[in-house]
Motif scaffolding. Sequence first.
Motif, PDB file in Angstrom:
ATOM      1  N   ILE A  82       0.792  -0.994   0.089  1.00 22.48           N
ATOM      2  CA  ILE A  82      -0.009  -0.167  -0.268  1.00 22.48           C
ATOM      3  C   ILE A  82       1.109   1.443   0.276  1.00 22.48           C
ATOM      4  O   ILE A  82       1.305   0.985   0.712  1.00 22.48           O
ATOM      5  CB  ILE A  82      -1.077   0.155   1.099  1.00 22.48           C
ATOM      6  N   PRO A  83       0.844   2.162  -1.045  1.00 20.68           N
ATOM      7  CA  PRO A  83       1.740   3.164  -0.692  1.00 20.68           C
ATOM      8  C   PRO A  83       1.478   3.318   0.218  1.00 20.68           C
ATOM      9  O   PRO A  83       0.283   4.106   0.793  1.00 20.68           O
ATOM     10  CB  PRO A  83       0.944   4.202  -2.397  1.00 20.68           C
ATOM     11  N   VAL A  84       2.192   4.242   1.074  1.00 23.93           N
ATOM     12  CA  VAL A  84       1.630   5.405   1.745  1.00 23.93           C
ATOM     13  C   VAL A  84       3.443   6.602   1.781  1.00 23.93           C
ATOM     14  O   VAL A  84       4.357   6.055   1.595  1.00 23.93           O
ATOM     15  CB  VAL A  84       2.504   4.767   3.478  1.00 23.93           C
TER      16      VAL A  84
ATOM     17  N   ALA B  47       6.435   2.497  -0.724  1.00 25.63           N
ATOM     18  CA  ALA B  47       6.557   2.855  -2.171  1.00 25.63           C
ATOM     19  C   ALA B  47       5.508   1.717  -3.170  1.00 25.63           C
ATOM     20  O   ALA B  47       4.775   2.611  -4.269  1.00 25.63           O
ATOM     21  CB  ALA B  47       7.845   1.851  -2.980  1.00 25.63           C
ATOM     22  N   GLY B  48       4.767   1.093  -1.636  1.00 29.90           N
ATOM     23  CA  GLY B  48       3.908   0.780  -3.111  1.00 29.90           C
ATOM     24  C   GLY B  48       4.285  -1.458  -3.464  1.00 29.90           C
ATOM     25  O   GLY B  48       5.290  -1.282  -3.140  1.00 29.90           O
ATOM     26  N   SER B  49       4.056  -1.570  -4.642  1.00 31.85           N
ATOM     27  CA  SER B  49       4.362  -2.909  -5.379  1.00 31.85           C
ATOM     28  C   SER B  49       4.075  -2.425  -6.917  1.00 31.85           C
ATOM     29  O   SER B  49       3.012  -1.822  -7.586  1.00 31.85           O
ATOM     30  CB  SER B  49       4.140  -4.463  -5.310  1.00 31.85           C
TER      31      SER B  49
ATOM     32  N   ARG C   1      -2.461  -5.877  -5.855  1.00 31.97           N
ATOM     33  CA  ARG C   1      -3.557  -5.861  -4.771  1.00 31.97           C
ATOM     34  C   ARG C   1      -4.204  -5.491  -5.532  1.00 31.97           C
ATOM     35  O   ARG C   1      -4.705  -5.009  -5.947  1.00 31.97           O
ATOM     36  CB  ARG C   1      -3.334  -5.881  -3.013  1.00 31.97           C
ATOM     37  N   ARG C   2      -4.930  -4.934  -3.781  1.00 33.46           N
ATOM     38  CA  ARG C   2      -6.488  -4.395  -4.306  1.00 33.46           C
ATOM     39  C   ARG C   2      -6.191  -3.219  -3.871  1.00 33.46           C
ATOM     40  O   ARG C   2      -6.765  -2.177  -4.653  1.00 33.46           O
ATOM     41  CB  ARG C   2      -6.744  -4.049  -2.771  1.00 33.46           C
TER      42      ARG C   2
ATOM     43  N   LYS D 103      -5.519   0.397  -7.078  1.00 32.14           N
ATOM     44  CA  LYS D 103      -5.378   0.693  -8.435  1.00 32.14           C
ATOM     45  C   LYS D 103      -4.449   1.028  -9.363  1.00 32.14           C
ATOM     46  O   LYS D 103      -4.671   0.288 -10.645  1.00 32.14           O
ATOM     47  CB  LYS D 103      -5.988   2.129  -8.530  1.00 32.14           C
ATOM     48  N   GLN D 104      -3.493   0.604  -8.889  1.00 32.34           N
ATOM     49  CA  GLN D 104      -2.349   1.132  -9.838  1.00 32.34           C
ATOM     50  C   GLN D 104      -1.259   0.094  -9.066  1.00 32.34           C
ATOM     51  O   GLN D 104      -0.905   0.875  -7.698  1.00 32.34           O
ATOM     52  CB  GLN D 104      -1.925   2.622 -10.309  1.00 32.34           C
ATOM     53  N   PHE D 105      -0.542  -0.013  -9.902  1.00 31.51           N
ATOM     54  CA  PHE D 105       1.568  -0.273  -9.774  1.00 31.51           C
ATOM     55  C   PHE D 105       1.911   0.331  -9.302  1.00 31.51           C
ATOM     56  O   PHE D 105       1.755   1.774  -9.472  1.00 31.51           O
ATOM     57  CB  PHE D 105       1.936  -1.156 -10.623  1.00 31.51           C
ATOM     58  N   SER D 106       2.894   0.904  -8.500  1.00 31.12           N
ATOM     59  CA  SER D 106       3.382   1.961  -7.649  1.00 31.12           C
ATOM     60  C   SER D 106       4.660   1.754  -7.227  1.00 31.12           C
ATOM     61  O   SER D 106       5.309   0.387  -7.177  1.00 31.12           O
ATOM     62  CB  SER D 106       2.862   2.496  -7.152  1.00 31.12           C
ATOM     63  N   PHE D 107       6.348   2.664  -7.577  1.00 30.51           N
ATOM     64  CA  PHE D 107       7.138   2.762  -6.974  1.00 30.51           C
ATOM     65  C   PHE D 107       7.598   4.219  -6.521  1.00 30.51           C
ATOM     66  O   PHE D 107       6.595   5.067  -6.883  1.00 30.51           O
ATOM     67  CB  PHE D 107       8.420   1.952  -7.864  1.00 30.51           C
ATOM     68  N   GLY D 108       8.881   4.147  -5.767  1.00 27.09           N
ATOM     69  CA  GLY D 108       9.189   5.233  -5.782  1.00 27.09           C
ATOM     70  C   GLY D 108       9.786   6.380  -6.045  1.00 27.09           C
ATOM     71  O   GLY D 108      11.025   5.540  -6.264  1.00 27.09           O
ATOM     72  N   LEU D 109      10.361   8.025  -5.961  1.00 22.84           N
ATOM     73  CA  LEU D 109      11.273   8.238  -6.364  1.00 22.84           C
ATOM     74  C   LEU D 109      11.675   9.410  -4.767  1.00 22.84           C
ATOM     75  O   LEU D 109      11.243   9.672  -4.591  1.00 22.84           O
ATOM     76  CB  LEU D 109      11.408   9.337  -7.363  1.00 22.84           C
TER      77      LEU D 109
END
Length: 166
Positions: free
Chosen positions: A117-119, A131-133, A138-139, A141-147
């Motif tokens: 879960i992005p936080v 960063a999320g994944s 999983r649940r 809406k979108q895939f994510s990573f961080g900068l």
Amino acid sequence: MKIVVLGDTHIPKRAKHFPKRLLAELKTANTIIHTGDFQTMDVYNELRAFAPVHGVIGNVDSEELQRVLPYSLLLPFDNITIGVTHGHGKEKTTEKRALAAFEHQKVDAVIFGHSHIPVHKKIGDITLFNAGSATDKRREKQFSFGLLYIQKNTLHFKHVFYDSKD
């Protein structure tokens, strides 16, 4: 300094390769922080081809990774200290476990994973970032990573969201 922040990649179980959107950022990264659940040593080594990798183990990482990576890390960047942990365990929430891992250290930020879960929020003086994944939303809406950009002892975190893990 540009740091790519990711975790919970779960390769090869949840994806066969890194998504194109992530690869674009990895090519220009100064360093990479991975919050665990690489899954295999091959994933760790593939990331190391782009930039130095600061990683911790997650709850599904191979025995080989568990031998070479720590449970948590303290990363100093000039006058800034970042704590990195996966965040798995029993009791409390993932966020509370991540913060508790560094309760006796002076940190400016805690980067963690596990929940997918992005936080991005402040708790007192500490920035909390997940960063999320990039490969297993999983649940979400979108895939994510961080900068993470570090400039003049200032941290600037940003999520990158996208729809396809190809």
